[in-house]
Design a protein around this motif. Sequence first.
Motif, short mmCIF file in Angstrom:
data_model
loop_
_atom_site.label_atom_id
_atom_site.label_comp_id
_atom_site.label_asym_id
_atom_site.label_seq_id
_atom_site.Cartn_x
_atom_site.Cartn_y
_atom_site.Cartn_z
N LEU A 119 39.65 43.09 36.73
CA LEU A 119 40.22 43.08 38.09
C LEU A 119 41.60 43.73 38.11
O LEU A 119 41.97 44.39 39.09
CB LEU A 119 40.29 41.64 38.60
N LEU A 120 42.36 43.53 37.06
CA LEU A 120 43.69 44.13 37.02
C LEU A 120 43.63 45.63 36.80
O LEU A 120 44.48 46.39 37.28
CB LEU A 120 44.52 43.48 35.90
N LEU A 121 42.63 46.08 36.06
CA LEU A 121 42.55 47.51 35.73
C LEU A 121 41.91 48.33 36.85
O LEU A 121 42.20 49.52 36.99
CB LEU A 121 41.77 47.70 34.43
N LEU A 122 41.04 47.76 37.63
CA LEU A 122 40.33 48.53 38.65
C LEU A 122 41.25 49.20 39.65
O LEU A 122 41.15 50.40 39.89
CB LEU A 122 39.33 47.63 39.37
N PRO A 123 42.21 48.49 40.26
CA PRO A 123 43.04 49.15 41.28
C PRO A 123 44.29 49.81 40.74
O PRO A 123 45.18 50.14 41.50
CB PRO A 123 43.41 47.98 42.20
N VAL A 124 44.36 49.99 39.43
CA VAL A 124 45.62 50.46 38.86
C VAL A 124 46.00 51.84 39.36
O VAL A 124 47.16 52.20 39.49
CB VAL A 124 45.54 50.44 37.32
N ARG A 125 45.01 52.70 39.72
CA ARG A 125 45.33 54.05 40.19
C ARG A 125 45.90 54.05 41.60
O ARG A 125 46.55 55.01 42.01
CB ARG A 125 44.08 54.92 40.13
N ALA A 126 45.65 53.03 42.35
CA ALA A 126 46.11 53.01 43.74
C ALA A 126 47.52 52.46 43.87
O ALA A 126 48.04 52.37 44.96
CB ALA A 126 45.15 52.18 44.58
N ARG A 127 48.12 52.07 42.81
CA ARG A 127 49.44 51.47 42.85
C ARG A 127 50.48 52.44 42.33
O ARG A 127 50.17 53.49 41.78
CB ARG A 127 49.46 50.19 42.00
N GLY A 128 51.75 52.05 42.48
CA GLY A 128 52.82 52.85 41.92
C GLY A 128 52.77 52.85 40.41
O GLY A 128 52.15 51.99 39.78
N ALA A 129 53.47 53.81 39.80
CA ALA A 129 53.40 53.97 38.35
C ALA A 129 53.93 52.73 37.63
O ALA A 129 53.33 52.24 36.69
CB ALA A 129 54.18 55.22 37.92
N ALA A 130 55.10 52.21 38.06
CA ALA A 130 55.71 51.06 37.38
C ALA A 130 54.82 49.83 37.50
O ALA A 130 54.57 49.11 36.54
CB ALA A 130 57.09 50.79 37.96
N ARG A 131 54.31 49.60 38.73
CA ARG A 131 53.46 48.43 38.93
C ARG A 131 52.15 48.59 38.17
O ARG A 131 51.60 47.63 37.63
CB ARG A 131 53.20 48.23 40.41
N GLY A 132 51.66 49.83 38.11
CA GLY A 132 50.44 50.07 37.36
C GLY A 132 50.60 49.78 35.88
O GLY A 132 49.71 49.22 35.24
N ARG A 133 51.74 50.17 35.33
CA ARG A 133 51.99 49.89 33.92
C ARG A 133 52.07 48.39 33.66
O ARG A 133 51.57 47.90 32.64
CB ARG A 133 53.27 50.58 33.46
N ALA A 134 52.68 47.66 34.59
CA ALA A 134 52.78 46.21 34.42
C ALA A 134 51.39 45.56 34.44
O ALA A 134 51.09 44.68 33.63
CB ALA A 134 53.66 45.62 35.51
N ARG A 135 50.54 46.02 35.39
CA ARG A 135 49.19 45.46 35.46
C ARG A 135 48.40 45.81 34.20
O ARG A 135 47.61 45.00 33.70
CB ARG A 135 48.48 45.97 36.71
N ALA A 136 48.59 47.02 33.71
CA ALA A 136 47.89 47.42 32.48
C ALA A 136 48.34 46.57 31.30
O ALA A 136 47.53 46.19 30.44
CB ALA A 136 48.12 48.90 32.21
N SER A 137 49.64 46.25 31.25
CA SER A 137 50.15 45.42 30.16
C SER A 137 49.54 44.02 30.21
O SER A 137 49.14 43.46 29.18
CB SER A 137 51.67 45.34 30.23
N VAL A 138 49.45 43.45 31.43
CA VAL A 138 48.86 42.13 31.56
C VAL A 138 47.37 42.18 31.20
O VAL A 138 46.84 41.26 30.54
CB VAL A 138 49.06 41.58 32.98
#
Length: 934
Positions: A119-138
């Motif tokens: 669930l965290l990885l699916l929308p990662v492209r639709a977010r900002g770069a910094a927020r995407g990196r944080a979600r990817a880390s989690v």
Amino acid sequence: MSTGADTRTSATGATDVTHATDVTHATDVTHATGVTGDSGTGGPGGRRVPADGTTPPRAAVHAASGHRLGAAHPRQEGPADLRLVPPALAAWATAALLLSAPPGWAVGAVTAGLVAAVLLLLPVRARGAARGRARASVAALLLCVSASAASAALHGADLRRGPVPALARQYATVTAEVEITADPRLTRPAVRGNRAVPPTVLIEGDVRRVTEAGGRQVRTRTPVLLLVDVRGDEEPDAQGTESARRAEPVPPDGVAPDAPRPRAAPGAARWLGLLPSTRLRVTARTAPPRTRGDRVAAVLRVRGKGGPPDVLAGPSDAQRLAGRLRAGLRQATDGLPADARALLPGLVVGDTSRVTPELKEAFEETDLAHTLAVSGANFTIVLALLLGPPGLAQRSERRGLAPRLGISLRATAVLGGALASAFVVVCRPDPSVLRAAACGTVALLALATGRRRSLLPALATAVLLLVLYDPWLARSYGFLLSVLATGALLTLAPRWSAALRGRGLPPRLAEALAAAAAAQALCAPVVAVLSARVSLVAVPCNLLAEFAVAPATVLGFGALATAPLAMPVARTLAWCGGWPAEWIAGIARTGAALPGAGVDWPGTWPGAALLVLVTVAVLFLGRRLLAHPWWCGVCAVALVLAVVQPPPLTRVITGWPPPGWRMVMCDVGQGDALVLAAGEDTAVVVDAGPDPALVDRCLRSLGVTRVPLVLLTHFHADHVAGLPGVLRGRSVGAIETTALEEPADQADFVHRQATARRIPLRHAAAGERRRTGPLSWEVVWPPPTPPPAAAVPGTPATRRPATRPAAPPPSAEGANDASVTLLVRTAGLRLLLLGDLEPPAQQALARSPAAAALEEVDVLKVAHHGSAHQDHGLLRRVAPRLALISCGEDNTYGHPAPATVAALRAGGATVLRTDRDGALAVTGTGEALRVAGD
């Protein structure tokens, strides 16, 4: 601490405390100065010059170098990269929690982690770069948690799989095929009551096939612990001595020629010589493990019965090769002094089979136990020979054997990997060696890249991979210590080293001191949980030993490699390596002998938290004290005095020992040890108690260095097992014992101790009178026996046939009734020491010619720890003013018996006991009898 499966863990975990200091030398070899410039007003090398002609400020790295031209290879590091630390810690915690959890919990954790990560990885492209990196880390953290939960569930299932766990709950007797997974080891001799518990061989393995009572055979793979009872054989030397052995090829039955062969224990040696991967058939009684959370599903108790193990298949080729190499190293060290012979194989390949309990205790007391086990430091030292100093690892001017042989950097890295594989094979791939290899890999990365900022992610990666490979490491104290020590070297040590260099300390000394102090600060709370003690000499002892570890390790590895090819060369290298090994052993023994080497500490996690607070407070105050040299000096002197504890100063502060003491009853637990003052630094010792450490500590507190006579009343273990502690570091004139040499194993133990130290040994008998200084005594029991072969003074003792006292009536407690009984006179006082006499012998003593001299003594050492078995007629006859009882706190025998205490008090005696009052010192003269406790 999981002592069954990881008895070496506390020593192994602390391996990287002081000896992997090469890690702290790693430097970032980027040569950028911060500008490259060809713009602006340029100077030589493109350096920018402001238009107004002023000199620009120098870069911090150059200003800190202390050189006019700056640093040739400036260290410019960014902030520490901590991205992999949370996933590693999360995986660690997950494995520790789920290993013993029901399978449903693990399935739930895996499912929840995977779903949340997706669930965290699916929308990662639709977010900002910094927020995407944080979600990817989690998401990465959750994936690591899921992987750890799955691995823990699979390993935990091994404890429930197959018929073995159910059979263990029924305590069934089974025939099983077991594949050995780790080196067999011998338990340390122990004392239970008045008997010495014989050592047991411990073997970790996997049950691969089990035959049930009905004859049905079941294939399985269940981890178990074998306890091989070899008491049918002659028992091993209590000090772990061994005869010289020749190295031979490992035979196909899986028994290594380098196996420890304790004296007079051929059966135990056959089991101890088994190599990992050997498959055995055993008939054993099963039992569940004593505590939950162990990595074994059952305990199999095997009766050795004096026969060899039933070997079905020999070890693998790799283990066979490792056995040959280890055998060669043992043979190469055979001619070295005892400490070097024991220590050098431990430094090189973690082989501690020759280390005596006394030496091991000294290393544990000084927090040097990590040198007795394989560590990442061993790996680092060998790689340093190959690649040279870490800071030069990537530069053209790198040193070491590789560039001298013309080996390229890439080929050197491949060769380093091959060395790592060989290291694991020779040192056996058990968890402790895998931990060491992982920490050594961290050092290898430093050597290969020269970048410190990459080391913390490398450590986190090593932790993550090891926990996934073997989740049981998550519950290993040794693994925790290893990670804490390496983390301290990578985080705290560089900063502390820089601060010390800024205070004018030489760089090498600053780095060594910072590494030792940082690792000690982080590891001490965990060590306190394991040992309930905090060492005050750990840092200086590690500093002094550190400089000898590298040469001893290098020379030891040289002996290991050359032994199969050229034994004379290997012996020469081992002889050279023996010198630094002797130095390390000397440091351990000297540090452990200091009265204030350590302080007792609560061995609980709240106690560890308290130690953390104390450490933080000390660091906070110490940082401010550095600005005040005089205060630093005062604190240093105070610490030295606290550790050395000069007797005059100690006596003033603590009042112990009291001035003019005549006799001391040492607090040695459930046993006897008495000290009779016989002059300055001199005393006669009567019995030695059950523990060498306790009686040694008592004698050190009294300042006793000379013992003209050690008198052992009888041969029960609670009176003689502590004899090595009495002999440790003291001049002993003679040992005197009863003539009834039973139990035979303990009588043999005393004879071996006397023979090894060339101390005369003789028998005591009634009528014997002796004097030394102001002290005199008369033996009043047992009666004389037909004279045995006389011991010639000044010659080694020899084993003599046991003889029985003539007079004691028949008794089930023959050894007790043969106790040597003394009437001691000193400073106008009369002291009666009854040993462990039972009522039949006490009655015979009351009728003996010596009975008239026993009336109304001043001090009575009550017989047999104050048990209920007393002759009240004798108690009324001796009518002591003071009765002393030596017994252990919460002992299971009910000593002292209330009826005995009541009878003594009814006769007017003051009754004191060591379980409540501690050590007791008798002082005074004549009518002025006094007693003091410690």
